[in-house]
Design a protein around this motif. Structure first.
Motif, mmCIF file in Angstrom:
data_model
loop_
_atom_site.group_PDB
_atom_site.id
_atom_site.type_symbol
_atom_site.label_atom_id
_atom_site.label_comp_id
_atom_site.label_asym_id
_atom_site.label_seq_id
_atom_site.Cartn_x
_atom_site.Cartn_y
_atom_site.Cartn_z
ATOM 1 N N PRO A 84 3.404 9.109 -9.141
ATOM 2 C CA PRO A 84 2.004 8.710 -9.014
ATOM 3 C C PRO A 84 1.501 8.410 -10.429
ATOM 4 O O PRO A 84 1.582 9.268 -11.311
ATOM 5 C CB PRO A 84 1.319 9.949 -8.435
ATOM 6 N N THR A 85 1.054 7.201 -10.642
ATOM 7 C CA THR A 85 0.684 6.780 -11.992
ATOM 8 C C THR A 85 -0.721 7.279 -12.356
ATOM 9 O O THR A 85 -1.370 7.952 -11.557
ATOM 10 C CB THR A 85 0.758 5.240 -12.084
ATOM 11 N N SER B 136 0.829 -1.197 0.000
ATOM 12 C CA SER B 136 0.000 0.000 0.000
ATOM 13 C C SER B 136 0.868 1.254 0.000
ATOM 14 O O SER B 136 1.761 1.398 0.834
ATOM 15 C CB SER B 136 -0.896 -0.002 1.244
ATOM 16 N N PHE B 137 0.607 2.159 -0.951
ATOM 17 C CA PHE B 137 1.325 3.439 -1.038
ATOM 18 C C PHE B 137 2.832 3.222 -1.124
ATOM 19 O O PHE B 137 3.604 3.839 -0.400
ATOM 20 C CB PHE B 137 0.967 4.345 0.154
ATOM 21 N N PRO C 69 -0.947 4.774 -5.252
ATOM 22 C CA PRO C 69 -1.239 6.200 -5.367
ATOM 23 C C PRO C 69 -1.220 6.620 -6.834
ATOM 24 O O PRO C 69 -0.335 6.202 -7.592
ATOM 25 C CB PRO C 69 -0.098 6.870 -4.608
ATOM 26 N N ALA C 70 -2.168 7.457 -7.207
ATOM 27 C CA ALA C 70 -2.284 7.836 -8.615
ATOM 28 C C ALA C 70 -2.889 9.221 -8.730
ATOM 29 O O ALA C 70 -3.313 9.824 -7.739
ATOM 30 C CB ALA C 70 -3.151 6.817 -9.353
ATOM 31 N N SER D 279 -6.012 13.762 -6.079
ATOM 32 C CA SER D 279 -5.254 12.504 -6.087
ATOM 33 C C SER D 279 -6.201 11.328 -5.847
ATOM 34 O O SER D 279 -7.159 11.441 -5.080
ATOM 35 C CB SER D 279 -4.185 12.507 -4.985
ATOM 36 N N ILE D 280 -5.916 10.231 -6.488
ATOM 37 C CA ILE D 280 -6.747 9.038 -6.339
ATOM 38 C C ILE D 280 -5.859 7.873 -5.927
ATOM 39 O O ILE D 280 -4.647 8.020 -5.827
ATOM 40 C CB ILE D 280 -7.474 8.686 -7.665
ATOM 41 N N MET D 281 -6.485 6.742 -5.670
ATOM 42 C CA MET D 281 -5.659 5.541 -5.557
ATOM 43 C C MET D 281 -6.323 4.417 -6.322
ATOM 44 O O MET D 281 -7.541 4.376 -6.483
ATOM 45 C CB MET D 281 -5.357 5.177 -4.106
ATOM 46 N N ILE D 282 -5.482 3.530 -6.797
ATOM 47 C CA ILE D 282 -5.963 2.399 -7.575
ATOM 48 C C ILE D 282 -5.886 1.166 -6.685
ATOM 49 O O ILE D 282 -4.839 0.905 -6.076
ATOM 50 C CB ILE D 282 -5.083 2.170 -8.828
#
Lengths: 373, 373
Positions: A274-275, A157-158, A226-227, A358-361
């Motif tokens: 961050p992708t 994670s992260f 993280p993205a 910011s988002i997360m996948i």
């Protein structure tokens, strides 16, 4: 047939690791343990998804007497312990609800981070009431860390936003990707982003390949990545890459004040990427060892845990302290984050977490059978 | 059937561990890493025996893809790395000579010591060219640390002499075992030795029972156990227990000088018990889970690595520093070991390693089948 015992700490690999830095150790005011609520928010959002996937997909029939879980990039554990609790409890419930109550295996959790990580703090912070036997695994997760086919559930994670190194071109003043006057790619030349993207793909592939050797056939891997929604359009105006740009501008201000030369800023770049969802998905699809069981784009509620400019500065400091100290020296750090907090405070748009895009996948991968040639 | 996941760090167990102390961490002049040649000598003598036993007894047919080795009480690793090298190389040779060259498993070594051990130093000192994947396991080896039936080869060297705690009676001034004016049992009342012996038996049994659950059926355990030839006859005049007595007399001298009260010495006792062969063998014979494959009485050549009084003092300091600091305060430590070195220097009999009659016991145990009720 693979008989060579892979050495995760060959001298080359070791050199790489020792060049690197880790999150701030200990439990003090600048420690990652006390300044990682941003990253810790991830598991709150992912909890229900992880629980649902475990209840659907973990195979409890004929399981061996140990169930092995590994967390790659655990830092000093604060957020990792919460995730390992959720995962082990969900797996235990799965055995119970599937009538395997007398077959519940022993859980063994492998906490991994780089050699320089503060494992002493991790070990002394372990929750006393945990369901599992705890172990620490030192080394870079871009290489092999655990025996072949020994892991039943992998988690990270992260972490995948961290590059194994800054792409060499961006600090090379003869390269078209030279990133003069900036520390990241927000608003930079497209060659800079390309260099970061290439390094990212290489690093994520190395991670996936190593985990593919360590996971048992059918083993699951949950990743929280993280993205940002997009690299170049207006949606990216308030994301983590905007924050990196703000930090860069504070460094330039200090250079203007003569605290260090501008060359110092030219040669410094953050090893972070961050992708975007399309990029990450394309990397996964190139990997031959996994099936993609689930992919979700999630918000990160952690950002709402940082209400004021000082909290934002502390969060960034716990992450970047060693990296900045190694390059600029420890004497500028207090001033830098003081200026950073001031800059955030002066910009209500930057300060409002509702603007943070910011988002997360979340992805759940399943290791394919080994004999699928 | 055992389904409860044993918690090695229950609050009771944890309290016990946190009361304890460990060998000096780091790599500095007083570190255990730089002052443990005495303990490190053990593996030199035991090397050939261990290699011979591995070549005779390790079962290489139908082995799982991981070979798990655990070292219980590894400290910061200096001596442990040498032992793990010998063991993994011997097991690898066994696979090769038995025609299983394409079936060599991955080796995974679990380095265990108490939570307070300096695992950061251990991890950063790992030999780069090792044959195994390295992991750390924090917790007391008097309890469970690893999943059931998960260990193929267990090892522990110069560790079982440490008691989990000082027997309560010896610091109780209402008990017949009260050890007034001394810090160990050399020349003390017989009740003091009895209290130590009882605690020792309890602790070794707890160790053996925990390892019996962790070892696979047929799994091997090699133990190197510090010992003395006898507790009470003239042979014991120059052994480790004589050294403890000398340290005790230095503490009494400091009390005479008014550095602290004599009560402080009365309430301090070393949680150490070098056993005698008969006592240790009797404990092993009471255990129902093992067969005793081999037992040898060995000399410890490590003592010849400490030629001068200062080396002797440094060796003892690396081991007892935390324990003494916790009880007497750090301000007396330099002076104490200065006096200790002077006392050793003034006694040619104590200084001559040929007079040192301490021994060590090597045993190889084999875990019995699980279904042998």
């Amino acid at each position: 047939m693979e008989n060579r015992v892979v050495d995760p700490n060959s001298s080359e690999e070791r050199g790489l690791m020792l060049r690197q830095y880790v999150m701030n150790g200990g439990q003090g005011p600048n420690s990652y343990a006390r300044n990682s609520s941003y990253q810790g928010g991830a598991i709150d959002v992912a909890k229900l998804i992880i629980e649902e996937e475990i209840s659907k997909r973990v195979d409890v029939k004929h399981h061996s007497s140990t169930f092995t879980i590994a967390d790659f990039g655990c830092s000093t554990g604060h957020n990792s312990f919460a995730a390992m609790k959720i995962i082990t409890e969900a797996i235990k419930r799965k055995f119970e609800t599937d009538g395997q109550i007398f077959q519940i295996p022993d859980f063994q959790v492998f906490f991994n981070d780089k050699v320089a990580n503060d494992f002493n703090t991790l070990f002394s912070s372990l929750p006393p009431e945990r369901l599992y036997y705890a172990t620490g695994v030192p080394g870079s997760f871009h290489g092999r860390l655990l025996p072949k086919a020994s892991v039943h559930f992998a988690y990270s994670s992260f972490t995948l936003n961290w590059l194994s190194e800054v792409p060499k071109e961006v600090a090379d003043n003869t390269s078209p990707a030279w990133n003069k006057g900036k520390i990241h790619y927000f608003g930079a030349k497209k060659e800079v982003l390309e260099a970061y993207s290439n390094q990212y793909a290489k690093d994520v592939e190395a991670f996936l390949n190593s985990r593919a050797e360590e996971l048992v056939a059918g083993g699951l891997m949950a990743l929280l990545v993280p993205a940002v929604p997009a690299f170049w359009n207006h949606d990216t105006a308030y994301t983590s890459i905007t924050e990196f740009d703000t930090l860069g501008s504070c460094l330039l201000d200090l250079a203007e004040e003569g605290r260090f030369s501008k060359d110092k800023v030219d040669s410094f770049n953050l090893p972070l990427h961050p992708t975007v969802p399309q990029e990450f998905k394309a990397i996964l699809e190139r990997s031959k060892n996994y099936t993609l069981e689930r992919m979700e784009i999630l918000d990160n509620p952690g950002k709402r845990t940082l209400p004021g400019p000082k909290d934002r500065a502390s969060c960034l400091r716990a992450v970047f302290d060693q990296l900045l100290t190694n390059h600029f020296g420890s004497e500028i750090i207090d001033e830098l984050f003081h200026q950073y907090a001031k800059k955030i405070a002066a910009s209500p748009l930057l300060l409002d977490p509702d603007n943070e895009k910011s988002i997360m996948i979340f992805v759940l991968l399943k290791r394919k059978p080994y004999d699928n040639k």
